[in-house]
Design an enzyme around this catalytic site. Structure first.
Site, mmCIF file in Angstrom:
data_model
loop_
_atom_site.group_PDB
_atom_site.id
_atom_site.type_symbol
_atom_site.label_atom_id
_atom_site.label_comp_id
_atom_site.label_asym_id
_atom_site.label_seq_id
_atom_site.Cartn_x
_atom_site.Cartn_y
_atom_site.Cartn_z
ATOM 1 N N ARG A 36 0.823 -1.218 0.000
ATOM 2 C CA ARG A 36 0.000 0.000 0.000
ATOM 3 C C ARG A 36 0.854 1.263 0.000
ATOM 4 O O ARG A 36 0.435 2.285 -0.540
ATOM 5 C CB ARG A 36 -0.945 0.000 1.204
ATOM 6 C CG ARG A 36 -2.149 -0.886 0.955
ATOM 7 C CD ARG A 36 -3.146 -0.800 2.089
ATOM 8 N NE ARG A 36 -4.457 -1.248 1.626
ATOM 9 C CZ ARG A 36 -5.431 -1.635 2.439
ATOM 10 N NH1 ARG A 36 -5.248 -1.614 3.746
ATOM 11 N NH2 ARG A 36 -6.591 -2.020 1.949
ATOM 12 N N LYS A 197 -22.092 -16.824 -0.791
ATOM 13 C CA LYS A 197 -23.524 -16.642 -0.544
ATOM 14 C C LYS A 197 -24.189 -15.603 -1.431
ATOM 15 O O LYS A 197 -23.631 -14.538 -1.681
ATOM 16 C CB LYS A 197 -23.727 -16.199 0.903
ATOM 17 C CG LYS A 197 -23.454 -17.299 1.906
ATOM 18 C CD LYS A 197 -23.679 -16.763 3.293
ATOM 19 C CE LYS A 197 -23.612 -17.884 4.333
ATOM 20 N NZ LYS A 197 -23.805 -17.327 5.675
ATOM 21 N N GLY A 354 -11.617 -9.604 -1.731
ATOM 22 C CA GLY A 354 -10.550 -10.208 -0.931
ATOM 23 C C GLY A 354 -10.175 -11.605 -1.390
ATOM 24 O O GLY A 354 -9.018 -11.876 -1.724
ATOM 25 N N GLY A 377 -13.979 -3.404 0.025
ATOM 26 C CA GLY A 377 -15.335 -2.874 0.184
ATOM 27 C C GLY A 377 -15.686 -1.792 -0.830
ATOM 28 O O GLY A 377 -16.798 -1.780 -1.368
HETATM 29 P P1 ADP Z 1 -14.705 -12.268 -2.288
HETATM 30 O O1 ADP Z 1 -13.994 -12.131 -0.963
HETATM 31 O O2 ADP Z 1 -13.731 -12.255 -3.425
HETATM 32 O O3 ADP Z 1 -15.801 -11.247 -2.456
HETATM 33 P P2 ADP Z 1 -16.450 -14.334 -1.287
HETATM 34 O O4 ADP Z 1 -16.007 -14.029 0.111
HETATM 35 O O5 ADP Z 1 -17.816 -13.985 -1.675
HETATM 36 O O6 ADP Z 1 -15.391 -13.709 -2.324
HETATM 37 O O7 ADP Z 1 -16.349 -15.902 -1.558
HETATM 38 C C1 ADP Z 1 -15.208 -16.670 -1.313
HETATM 39 C C2 ADP Z 1 -15.543 -17.936 -0.566
HETATM 40 O O8 ADP Z 1 -16.530 -18.719 -1.221
HETATM 41 C C3 ADP Z 1 -14.332 -18.818 -0.430
HETATM 42 O O9 ADP Z 1 -14.034 -18.989 0.928
HETATM 43 C C4 ADP Z 1 -14.755 -20.136 -1.084
HETATM 44 O O10 ADP Z 1 -14.248 -21.273 -0.439
HETATM 45 C C5 ADP Z 1 -16.245 -20.080 -0.969
HETATM 46 N N1 ADP Z 1 -16.898 -20.985 -1.919
HETATM 47 C C6 ADP Z 1 -16.908 -20.907 -3.255
HETATM 48 N N2 ADP Z 1 -17.584 -21.936 -3.809
HETATM 49 C C7 ADP Z 1 -18.017 -22.698 -2.786
HETATM 50 C C8 ADP Z 1 -18.800 -23.904 -2.693
HETATM 51 N N3 ADP Z 1 -19.242 -24.534 -3.788
HETATM 52 N N4 ADP Z 1 -19.048 -24.390 -1.474
HETATM 53 C C9 ADP Z 1 -18.582 -23.762 -0.371
HETATM 54 N N5 ADP Z 1 -17.865 -22.623 -0.384
HETATM 55 C C10 ADP Z 1 -17.588 -22.093 -1.573
#
Ligand code: ADP
Ligand code: MG
Length: 396
Positions: A36, A197, A354, A377
């Site tokens: 950073r 989710k 992230g 964010g």
């Molecule tokens: P970001 O931080 O890039 O916005 P998210 O936090 O939304 O991404 O999602 C990342 C998480 O989703 C990871 O920890 C990954 O293991 C989980 N994940 C992805 N596909 C699955 C799945 N089919 N079942 C369970 N967890 C999943």
């Protein structure tokens, strides 16, 4: 662009307040990752080159309006001097007598770092008096902290209304990349949304279906969409109470002419652990005692085809449980394809989030992307179509 850059500002002999994000990891008083800090170097160098005197405003940690010695910015001085190659002075407060004295003593060619803005309760409340006290120190305001721009704080928003303002180089690069990806993109545009989710990414999905030509849904989120279509996903991570919402998103996409891509085949396993025994099945054939942990080879082939037919790609969220092999396979393959097309000049690719950045780094694809946003964010809120107060204040 409605905001000014450093090129349009007369900085000669002026004190330039620069909001930066140098919230770096520190262990035992030593900076362990200076990324950073390195990212703000072009902005500071350009201000110095134009004869301006950079005075840095920054936050560190979450002191919640109190002076917390462990959250002082002072230990960052050596790392800043190393990155900038000029002397960096420090003031024990970001406003008032200590700050004024340090600004007055600042020689041309030097940089001044002010103490943690969040030591004042007014900072996170966007207190007008605090903003005025900050503004009183300088003649020009430059915001180079895109990653803090989703928050309206005194140092990110308030000051911009008082002083002539501009975007720093890092802010400029981030805004240009995002504008190229979603603002006025070369079409077709494809978005990949994956991750855990649906409920955490509702605004994101809702905004994207109205703006992109193709939406690839992956990860745990895809399971919820399968459920919404009456498919049994066994023990998979899925939000069954989100089925109605998922159906609404599909409907909205249909009306907007956005093509949704859900996995046609999936990788299933009985255990959530590295190297777990697994098999590929059709998306509607997940055994009752198994869970979907990745997209299958046919799904990956379809995603690669969509990428090939696209001119712009914006990506948030891994396609599977990328932390545990082999369930990183689909994410790695799609990332490699995006990297290859970008290298060939056929695709503009922007990614953020992230876990997404971690996944693309793990896949060895990050360096080839057109732009990787580390803003977290702020990147997500921008992708959701929300106005970022720190950016809006620059466009007055
Ligand atoms: P970001 O931080 O890039 O916005 P998210 O936090 O939304 O991404 O999602 C990342 C998480 O989703 C990871 O920890 C990954 O293991 C989980 N994940 C992805 N596909 C699955 C799945 N089919 N079942 C369970 N967890 C999943
Ligand atoms: Mg995450």
């Amino acid at each position: 662009m409605a905001w000014k850059t450093l090129d349009e500002m007369d900085l000669a002999g002026k004190v330039v307040l620069v909001r930066v994000d140098i919230n770096v990891p520190v262990e035992n008083g030593v900076v362990t990752d200076a990324t950073r800090i390195e990212k703000i170097v072009p902005t500071i160098r350009d201000i110095l080159k134009k004869g301006g005197k950079p005075v840095l405003l920054a936050h560190f940690g979450r002191p919640k309006g109190k002076v917390v010695p462990e959250m002082s910015l002072q230990p960052l001085v050596p790392a800043l001097e190393a990155a900038l190659g000029v002397p960096v002075a420090f003031a024990a407060d970001c406003i008032g007598a200590p700050a004024k004295k340090a600004v007055a003593a600042l020689a041309e060619g030097q940089v001044l770092l002010l103490e943690n803005t969040r030591f004042h309760t007014g900072e996170e409340k966007n207190d007008a008096e605090l903003a005025a006290a900050m503004a009183a120190l300088g003649e020009v305001y430059v915001n180079d902290a895109f990653s803090a721009a989703h928050r309206a704080h005194s140092s990110t928003e308030g000051v911009a209304h008082i002083l002539p303002s501009a975007a720093g180089r890092l802010m400029e690069a981030e805004l240009k990349a995002l504008e190229a990806a979603l603002g006025n993109p070369m079409r077709p545009v494809t978005a990949v949304v994956g991750g855990a989710k649906v409920s955490t990414k509702l605004d994101l999905l809702g905004n994207l279906v109205a703006k992109v030509d193709h939406l690839v849904i992956g990860g745990g989120m895809a399971n919820t969409f399968l459920v919404a279509q009456g498919i049994n996903v066994g023990k998979s991570l899925a939000e069954h109470d989100m089925a109605d919402t998922a159906r609404e998103i599909l409907e909205k996409a249909r009306n907007a002419g956005c093509m949704i891509h859900l996995p046609v085949d999936v990788v299933v396993a009985r255990e959530f652990k590295a190297g777990a025994e697994n098999e590929v099945v059709a998306a509607d054939a997940c055994p009752a005692d198994a869970m979907i942990l990745d997209a299958g080879p046919q799904a990956v082939a379809e995603i690669c085809k969509v990428f090939e037919a696209s001119k712009t790609l914006i990506w948030n969220g891994p396609l599977g449980a990328f932390e545990i092999a082999p369930f990183d396979t689909a994410t790695n393959a799609a990332a490699a394809k995006a990297a290859e097309l970008t290298r060939a000049g056929a695709l503009i690719s922007v990614a953020g989030g992230g876990d997404t950045v971690a996944a693309l780094n793990k896949a060895g694809a990050a360096a080839d992307f057109s732009y990787i946003s580390t803003a977290g964010g702020a990147f997500l809120e921008w992708m959701e179509g929300k106005e970022l107060p720190g950016v809006a204040a620059l466009t007055q």
